[in-house]
Design a protein around this motif. Structure first.
Motif, PDB file in Angstrom:
ATOM      1  N   ASP A   1      14.329  18.952 -24.706  1.00 20.73           N
ATOM      2  CA  ASP A   1      13.499  18.751 -25.901  1.00 20.73           C
ATOM      3  C   ASP A   1      13.579  17.310 -26.390  1.00 20.73           C
ATOM      4  OD1 ASP A   1      12.583  21.319 -25.923  1.00 20.73           O
ATOM      5  OD2 ASP A   1      14.047  22.047 -27.377  1.00 20.73           O
ATOM      6  N   LEU A   2      14.779  16.756 -26.411  1.00 19.63           N
ATOM      7  CA  LEU A   2      14.937  15.368 -26.830  1.00 19.63           C
ATOM      8  C   LEU A   2      14.264  14.412 -25.849  1.00 19.63           C
ATOM      9  CD1 LEU A   2      16.147  13.360 -28.810  1.00 19.63           C
ATOM     10  CD2 LEU A   2      18.306  13.474 -27.540  1.00 19.63           C
ATOM     11  N   LEU A   3      14.353  14.724 -24.558  1.00 20.08           N
ATOM     12  CA  LEU A   3      13.639  13.918 -23.562  1.00 20.08           C
ATOM     13  C   LEU A   3      12.137  13.962 -23.798  1.00 20.08           C
ATOM     14  CD1 LEU A   3      15.369  14.583 -20.099  1.00 20.08           C
ATOM     15  CD2 LEU A   3      14.982  12.365 -21.176  1.00 20.08           C
TER      16      LEU A   3
ATOM     17  N   PHE B   1      10.855   6.974 -19.090  1.00 16.78           N
ATOM     18  CA  PHE B   1      11.781   8.048 -18.720  1.00 16.78           C
ATOM     19  C   PHE B   1      13.218   7.548 -18.738  1.00 16.78           C
ATOM     20  CE2 PHE B   1      14.148  10.462 -15.500  1.00 16.78           C
ATOM     21  CZ  PHE B   1      14.037  11.732 -16.036  1.00 16.78           C
ATOM     22  N   ASP B   2      13.470   6.357 -18.206  1.00 15.59           N
ATOM     23  CA  ASP B   2      14.832   5.833 -18.183  1.00 15.59           C
ATOM     24  C   ASP B   2      15.365   5.610 -19.592  1.00 15.59           C
ATOM     25  OD1 ASP B   2      14.405   5.871 -15.500  1.00 15.59           O
ATOM     26  OD2 ASP B   2      14.164   3.699 -15.280  1.00 15.59           O
ATOM     27  N   ALA B   3      14.546   5.062 -20.485  1.00 16.87           N
ATOM     28  CA  ALA B   3      14.976   4.855 -21.872  1.00 16.87           C
ATOM     29  C   ALA B   3      15.197   6.184 -22.581  1.00 16.87           C
ATOM     30  CB  ALA B   3      13.935   4.017 -22.612  1.00 16.87           C
ATOM     31  N   ALA B   4      14.372   7.194 -22.259  1.00 14.63           N
ATOM     32  CA  ALA B   4      14.557   8.518 -22.859  1.00 14.63           C
ATOM     33  C   ALA B   4      15.867   9.144 -22.389  1.00 14.63           C
ATOM     34  CB  ALA B   4      13.374   9.410 -22.507  1.00 14.63           C
TER      35      ALA B   4
ATOM     36  N   LYS C   1      23.129   8.951 -25.105  1.00 12.25           N
ATOM     37  CA  LYS C   1      23.755   8.321 -26.265  1.00 12.25           C
ATOM     38  C   LYS C   1      23.931   9.295 -27.416  1.00 12.25           C
ATOM     39  CE  LYS C   1      23.050   4.496 -29.523  1.00 12.25           C
ATOM     40  NZ  LYS C   1      22.156   3.373 -29.907  1.00 12.25           N
ATOM     41  N   ASN C   2      22.978  10.163 -27.628  1.00 11.88           N
ATOM     42  CA  ASN C   2      22.962  11.016 -28.815  1.00 11.88           C
ATOM     43  C   ASN C   2      23.508  12.418 -28.584  1.00 11.88           C
ATOM     44  OD1 ASN C   2      21.685   9.034 -30.484  1.00 11.88           O
ATOM     45  ND2 ASN C   2      19.746   9.492 -29.477  1.00 11.88           N
TER      46      ASN C   2
ATOM     47  N   LEU D   1       7.653  17.354 -18.687  1.00  8.51           N
ATOM     48  CA  LEU D   1       8.750  17.646 -19.595  1.00  8.51           C
ATOM     49  C   LEU D   1       8.368  18.716 -20.614  1.00  8.51           C
ATOM     50  CD1 LEU D   1      10.163  14.061 -20.274  1.00  8.51           C
ATOM     51  CD2 LEU D   1      11.275  15.903 -19.009  1.00  8.51           C
ATOM     52  N   ARG D   2       7.115  18.698 -21.081  1.00 12.50           N
ATOM     53  CA  ARG D   2       6.659  19.716 -22.024  1.00 12.50           C
ATOM     54  C   ARG D   2       6.704  21.104 -21.389  1.00 12.50           C
ATOM     55  NH1 ARG D   2       6.715  20.300 -27.092  1.00 12.50           N
ATOM     56  NH2 ARG D   2       6.022  18.119 -27.299  1.00 12.50           N
TER      57      ARG D   2
END
Length: 312
Positions: free
Chosen positions: A173-175, A185-188, A194-195, A254-255
């Motif tokens: 979901d966060l992705l 995608f890499d930053a996600a 991180k979180n 992803l959805r």
């Protein structure tokens, strides 16, 4: 009389000289003893750090670790040729516990085999068990000691999969939110690592590190799927690899994956809830019902025994 006084005076003079020389010699010896003590203390305090560290090492570092290192060669000779590959795979699935390496697992098998063999044999001999039973129990205990590291790694991998299963839907979901908000995608994935916390976050962090050292995204994703036995995570990895290969929008994939994982998570919770009555049946029969029968039927049984015995 004069001669006696002269002789006494001479004797007193010699006695005084003797006492003075003795006192001086005693002080000299005491001073030399103190100086030797000071020299010993100075030698102790000026010991090199390497020797001091060797002396201050614990019993495990001085005895157990060298013994474990010697048993590593025995473990390699007792194991098949491809055993280290299987142990490496088990360590990866268990999350690489701290201090566990392939050689230490091999050595742990040998140590567990020997310790279980000796302890079980000594215990059964002390109890006076017959030879056939002793032989069978010693064999079973030795095999259990040999496979103890494998059982521990299996349990760690099972617990790790459960933690990843419970955190996977939220991570996807966060992705999805991160990608749909404009991140790549890499930053996600970096935001998820991180979180969030736990083994799933560690896996995403390792995937990013592999991509940073030059591995492709598909290879890093496949490696993450191979390090776990979780079917949902492998399905997610396969979908992302296909989306990367065919150029399908990542946000759409992803959805869909997020929706499916939410449904699977609800089904998994319902399945766990349906297992509760079956799991509680054994303690209910053997623990709860006997106590209930004693509390309910105990007084009636006592009254019946009193009535049949003829006592009022």
């Amino acid at each position: 009389m004069t001669t006696l006084v002269l002789a006494g005076g001479i004797g007193l003079i010699f006695l005084s000289l003797f006492l003075v020389l003795g006192a001086v010699g005693g002080l000299t010896k005491e001073a030399s003893g103190v100086s030797r003590s000071l020299e010993v203390l100075e030698a102790i305090t000026s010991v090199p750090d390497e020797m001091r560290a060797e002396q201050d090492a614990s019993f495990a570092e001085r005895v157990l670790l060298p013994l474990l290192a010697r048993t590593q060669g025995i473990g390699r000779r007792m194991s098949p040729a491809d055993a280290h590959l299987r142990v490496r795979e088990k360590l990866e699935k268990a999350g690489n516990p701290a201090g566990w390496t392939v050689d230490r697992v091999m050595a742990g098998k040998v140590v567990g085999f020997v310790v279980a063999l000796l302890v079980s044999l000594l215990l059964l001999v002390v109890l006076g068990v017959s030879f056939p039973v002793t032989l069978g129990l010693v064999v079973v205990a030795s095999l259990a000691g040999y496979n103890a590291p494998n059982l521990y790694l299996y349990q760690r991998a099972h617990e790790r999969n459960e933690e990843m299963q419970s955190a996977l839907a939220d991570a996807v979901d966060l992705l999805t939110i991160s990608v749909e908000s404009g991140l790549g995608f890499d930053a996600a994935v970096a935001q998820v690592a991180k979180n969030t916390e736990g083994p799933l976050s560690d896996e995403f962090s390792r995937m990013l590190q592999e991509m940073q050292i030059g591995r492709g995204r598909a290879e890093a994703l496949r490696s993450m799927g191979e390090r776990t036995d979780l079917p949902d995570l492998r399905t997610f990895v396969g979908a992302m690899v296909q989306a990367d290969a065919f150029g399908i929008p990542v946000g759409q994939v992803l959805r869909v994956q997020s929706s499916e994982m939410r449904v699977k998570r609800r089904q998994w919770a319902e399945e766990a809830a349906q297992k509760v009555p079956v799991k509680i049946l054994v303690p209910l029969i053997f623990c709860i019902l006997p106590c209930l029968f004693i509390a309910v039927l105990g007084p009636a049984g006592i009254n019946m025994m009193t009535s049949f015995s003829g006592k009022l």
